[in-house]
Design a protein around this motif. Structure first.
Motif, PDB file in Angstrom:
ATOM      1  N   THR A   1       0.828  -1.214   0.000  1.00 16.33           N
ATOM      2  CA  THR A   1       0.000   0.000   0.000  1.00 16.33           C
ATOM      3  C   THR A   1       0.859   1.259   0.000  1.00 16.33           C
ATOM      4  O   THR A   1       0.590   2.236  -0.726  1.00 16.33           O
ATOM      5  N   TYR A   2       1.922   1.234   0.833  1.00 14.48           N
ATOM      6  CA  TYR A   2       2.798   2.419   0.943  1.00 14.48           C
ATOM      7  C   TYR A   2       3.479   2.719  -0.393  1.00 14.48           C
ATOM      8  O   TYR A   2       3.497   3.859  -0.851  1.00 14.48           O
ATOM      9  N   TYR A   3       4.091   1.683  -1.004  1.00 15.91           N
ATOM     10  CA  TYR A   3       4.823   1.903  -2.252  1.00 15.91           C
ATOM     11  C   TYR A   3       3.885   2.291  -3.390  1.00 15.91           C
ATOM     12  O   TYR A   3       4.241   3.100  -4.260  1.00 15.91           O
ATOM     13  N   LEU A   4       2.691   1.734  -3.426  1.00 13.30           N
ATOM     14  CA  LEU A   4       1.738   2.107  -4.472  1.00 13.30           C
ATOM     15  C   LEU A   4       1.268   3.542  -4.295  1.00 13.30           C
ATOM     16  O   LEU A   4       1.003   4.256  -5.286  1.00 13.30           O
ATOM     17  N   SER A   5       1.116   3.967  -3.025  1.00 14.99           N
ATOM     18  CA  SER A   5       0.690   5.360  -2.787  1.00 14.99           C
ATOM     19  C   SER A   5       1.757   6.351  -3.240  1.00 14.99           C
ATOM     20  O   SER A   5       1.458   7.509  -3.569  1.00 14.99           O
ATOM     21  N   LYS A   6       3.025   5.927  -3.254  1.00 24.15           N
ATOM     22  CA  LYS A   6       4.124   6.782  -3.713  1.00 24.15           C
ATOM     23  C   LYS A   6       4.441   6.570  -5.199  1.00 24.15           C
ATOM     24  O   LYS A   6       5.419   7.109  -5.717  1.00 24.15           O
ATOM     25  N   ALA A   7       3.589   5.786  -5.849  1.00 28.06           N
ATOM     26  CA  ALA A   7       3.760   5.477  -7.276  1.00 28.06           C
ATOM     27  C   ALA A   7       5.080   4.758  -7.532  1.00 28.06           C
ATOM     28  O   ALA A   7       5.743   4.967  -8.556  1.00 28.06           O
ATOM     29  N   LEU A   8       5.463   3.898  -6.590  1.00 27.98           N
ATOM     30  CA  LEU A   8       6.686   3.110  -6.704  1.00 27.98           C
ATOM     31  C   LEU A   8       6.344   1.630  -6.859  1.00 27.98           C
ATOM     32  O   LEU A   8       5.282   1.165  -6.465  1.00 27.98           O
ATOM     33  N   ASN A   9       7.294   0.868  -7.435  1.00 24.60           N
ATOM     34  CA  ASN A   9       7.092  -0.573  -7.616  1.00 24.60           C
ATOM     35  C   ASN A   9       7.391  -1.311  -6.295  1.00 24.60           C
ATOM     36  O   ASN A   9       8.532  -1.259  -5.810  1.00 24.60           O
ATOM     37  N   PRO A  10       6.404  -2.014  -5.715  1.00 21.77           N
ATOM     38  CA  PRO A  10       6.643  -2.683  -4.415  1.00 21.77           C
ATOM     39  C   PRO A  10       7.275  -4.070  -4.554  1.00 21.77           C
ATOM     40  O   PRO A  10       7.381  -4.798  -3.561  1.00 21.77           O
ATOM     41  N   GLN A  11       7.723  -4.458  -5.774  1.00 20.21           N
ATOM     42  CA  GLN A  11       8.172  -5.834  -5.996  1.00 20.21           C
ATOM     43  C   GLN A  11       9.350  -6.212  -5.099  1.00 20.21           C
ATOM     44  O   GLN A  11       9.307  -7.199  -4.375  1.00 20.21           O
ATOM     45  N   TRP A  12      10.444  -5.411  -5.166  1.00 19.12           N
ATOM     46  CA  TRP A  12      11.648  -5.787  -4.419  1.00 19.12           C
ATOM     47  C   TRP A  12      11.487  -5.697  -2.902  1.00 19.12           C
ATOM     48  O   TRP A  12      11.980  -6.583  -2.179  1.00 19.12           O
ATOM     49  N   PRO A  13      10.815  -4.662  -2.400  1.00 21.55           N
ATOM     50  CA  PRO A  13      10.587  -4.681  -0.936  1.00 21.55           C
ATOM     51  C   PRO A  13       9.814  -5.919  -0.470  1.00 21.55           C
ATOM     52  O   PRO A  13      10.128  -6.501   0.572  1.00 21.55           O
ATOM     53  N   VAL A  14       8.804  -6.346  -1.260  1.00 23.36           N
ATOM     54  CA  VAL A  14       8.038  -7.529  -0.883  1.00 23.36           C
ATOM     55  C   VAL A  14       8.906  -8.781  -0.963  1.00 23.36           C
ATOM     56  O   VAL A  14       8.833  -9.676  -0.112  1.00 23.36           O
ATOM     57  N   VAL A  15       9.787  -8.846  -2.005  1.00 23.03           N
ATOM     58  CA  VAL A  15      10.688 -10.012  -2.142  1.00 23.03           C
ATOM     59  C   VAL A  15      11.627 -10.091  -0.954  1.00 23.03           C
ATOM     60  O   VAL A  15      11.839 -11.167  -0.369  1.00 23.03           O
ATOM     61  N   TRP A  16      12.228  -8.926  -0.575  1.00 22.76           N
ATOM     62  CA  TRP A  16      13.151  -8.927   0.569  1.00 22.76           C
ATOM     63  C   TRP A  16      12.417  -9.307   1.866  1.00 22.76           C
ATOM     64  O   TRP A  16      12.968 -10.030   2.716  1.00 22.76           O
ATOM     65  N   TRP A  17      11.233  -8.791   1.995  1.00 19.27           N
ATOM     66  CA  TRP A  17      10.454  -9.151   3.199  1.00 19.27           C
ATOM     67  C   TRP A  17      10.139 -10.645   3.207  1.00 19.27           C
ATOM     68  O   TRP A  17      10.204 -11.309   4.254  1.00 19.27           O
ATOM     69  N   GLY A  18       9.805 -11.203   2.051  1.00 15.96           N
ATOM     70  CA  GLY A  18       9.521 -12.644   1.967  1.00 15.96           C
ATOM     71  C   GLY A  18      10.733 -13.482   2.334  1.00 15.96           C
ATOM     72  O   GLY A  18      10.618 -14.494   3.047  1.00 15.96           O
ATOM     73  N   MET A  19      11.939 -13.051   1.835  1.00 15.41           N
ATOM     74  CA  MET A  19      13.161 -13.798   2.168  1.00 15.41           C
ATOM     75  C   MET A  19      13.459 -13.722   3.665  1.00 15.41           C
ATOM     76  O   MET A  19      13.877 -14.711   4.287  1.00 15.41           O
TER      77      MET A  19
END
Length: 448
Positions: free
Chosen positions: A35-53
């Motif tokens: 939600t945070y990254y989308l609100s800033k018009a940023l791609n949340p892919q890598w933060p989610v990947v790092w969080w998953g790892m």
């Protein structure tokens, strides 16, 4: 001083709660990050990947800690019990429906250890009763449950199964253990005298009653009264016993006033009381009054694994410096024992008198050998084999054992004469001689 407040929560609750908490936390963090990254018009892919790892690593660490804290002690326990020789075989047999992984092996070890502890407990709690089979441990469990209560107990079983021993054990584990235990065999006393033996009599109540005599009920006051073979009691006496059980009062023969008694009742019989009261030979109300808690004693043929223990005890009791040959033990193990433990004891005493250092088949009572021969030359070895199979031997070992048993049976039936034994087996005498040598069978044990 600060009060120590601790809460003890089951692992069945803690572990699921921990993993459920990790799952909820991962969902919340993933949602908020996206939600945070989308609100800033940023791609949340890598933060989610790092969080998953990070979440995978954290879960892996939790799993390793759980294994270390819970599974490792269990594994150390299994290794230690294997080193002590407590368990027979940690690897389950091929035919068993048990998982071959660690948990399956742990389960099998725990079952074997619990069985061993059950046998140890049986020996400690009931030193006077020889029996470590599962059926006897079930009887011991019933004794432990009913003994502290005041309930009336009905012990049923074939003759010679040790019903009085069970009754004494109930008394010894009850709250009345310091009070008298009085036993009376209703079948051994003439019916004309049974009433006076149970209830006592006053002086002058009948011819020859020169003194006042208390009965078994009064002698057992505060303790336990054991009525053995109650199925042999006449209906008239049954009515008086029923009244004594229900009202806790008795009347001596010739007495005017009743006497109060505080007695716990245990009855035993080798008869089917239900069929007896249907035939009008036993009072139905007395049966229901006695059958509050019922214990069925198994016959000896249903607990054959106890026979070697009983043999050892009886020979030690008599101080006999002798032992059984393997063929004699096989005969005793495969006999049906209609007289049960009492018959086994008498058979051993008779054989020990005739035997030297070793009890041979020829020393055993004729009834045992006759029962064996009635089973047939093939059925006897098969039955013996089925008794001793443990499921762990491979096919070659079982076939070899089966062949030996057939030869032993033929030698026993022929009195050790090899020509006759070979004819019974349908082989040549020379072939039989080679097989006897192969199995290391002592011919002398079969010759009268």
């Amino acid at each position: 001083m600060m009060k120590d407040i601790r809460f003890h929560i089951s692992l069945y609750i803690i572990i699921p709660v921990i993993f459920a908490g990790i799952a909820i936390l991962s969902i919340i963090v993933t949602y908020n990050t996206t939600t945070y990254y989308l609100s800033k018009a940023l791609n949340p892919q890598w933060p989610v990947v790092w969080w998953g790892m990070l979440l995978i690593a954290f879960t892996l660490i939790c799993g390793i800690l759980i294994v270390k804290l819970l599974i490792d002690p269990v594994k150390r326990f299994v290794i230690k019990t294997r080193g002590l020789g407590i368990v027979k075989n940690v690897n389950p047999p091929k035919h068993a429906s048990v998982a071959t992984d660690d948990m399956g092996k742990f389960t099998m070890v725990f079952e074997q250890v619990s069985e061993l502890l059950g046998k140890v407990e049986a020996r400690q709690l009931f030193p006077d009763i020889i029996g470590q089979s599962k059926v006897m441990r079930g009887v011991f469990n019933q004794i432990v449950k009913v003994a502290p209560k005041e309930s009336t107990v009905l012990i049923t079983g074939e003759t010679g199964t040790g019903k009085e021993l069970i009754a004494r054990s109930i008394h010894q584990h009850s709250k009345r253990q310091d009070r008298p235990f009085i036993a009376i065999n209703c079948a051994a006393i003439p019916e004309a005298l049974l009433e006076s033996e149970l209830f006592g009599y006053e002086k002058g109540a009948f011819t020859g009653a020169n003194i006042k005599k208390p009965g078994k009920f009064e002698l057992a006051d505060g303790g336990t009264l054991f009525l053995d073979e109650i199925g042999d009691m006449l209906l008239e006496t049954q009515a008086k016993v029923l009244r004594a059980i229900e009202e806790h009062t008795i009347e001596r023969v010739g007495a005017i006033k009743p006497t109060k008694v505080n007695v716990r009742f245990i009855a035993a019989t080798n008869r089917n009381l239900e069929k007896m009261f249907e035939a009008g030979l036993f009072r139905q109300d007395l049966f229901y009054r006695l059958n509050v808690f019922s214990i069925l004693l198994p016959p000896l043929r249903h607990r054959r694994e106890d026979i070697p223990l009983l043999i050892e005890k009886f020979l030690n009791e008599k101080g006999k410096d002798c032992h059984l040959s393997s063929e004699s033990l096989q005969l005793l193990m495969t006999n049906d024992w209609p007289g049960n433990v009492r018959e086994l004891k008498n058979a051993l005493e008779s054989a020990a008198v005739l035997a030297g250092k070793k009890i041979l088949p020829s020393n055993l009572p004729v009834s045992i050998k006759r029962n064996e021969s009635l089973n047939g030359s093939t059925n006897a070895p098969i039955d013996a084999m089925m008794v001793n199979l443990n499921g762990n031997a491979d096919l070659d070992v079982q076939i070899k054992d089966y062949e030996r048993r057939i030869i032993v049976d033929a030698l026993r039936r022929s009195g050790g004469v090899q020509v006759k034994a070979a004819n019974l087996l349908g082989i040549k005498e020379r072939s039989l001689w080679h097989r006897i040598k192969k199995h290391q069978i002592d011919i002398a044990e079969f010759k009268p």
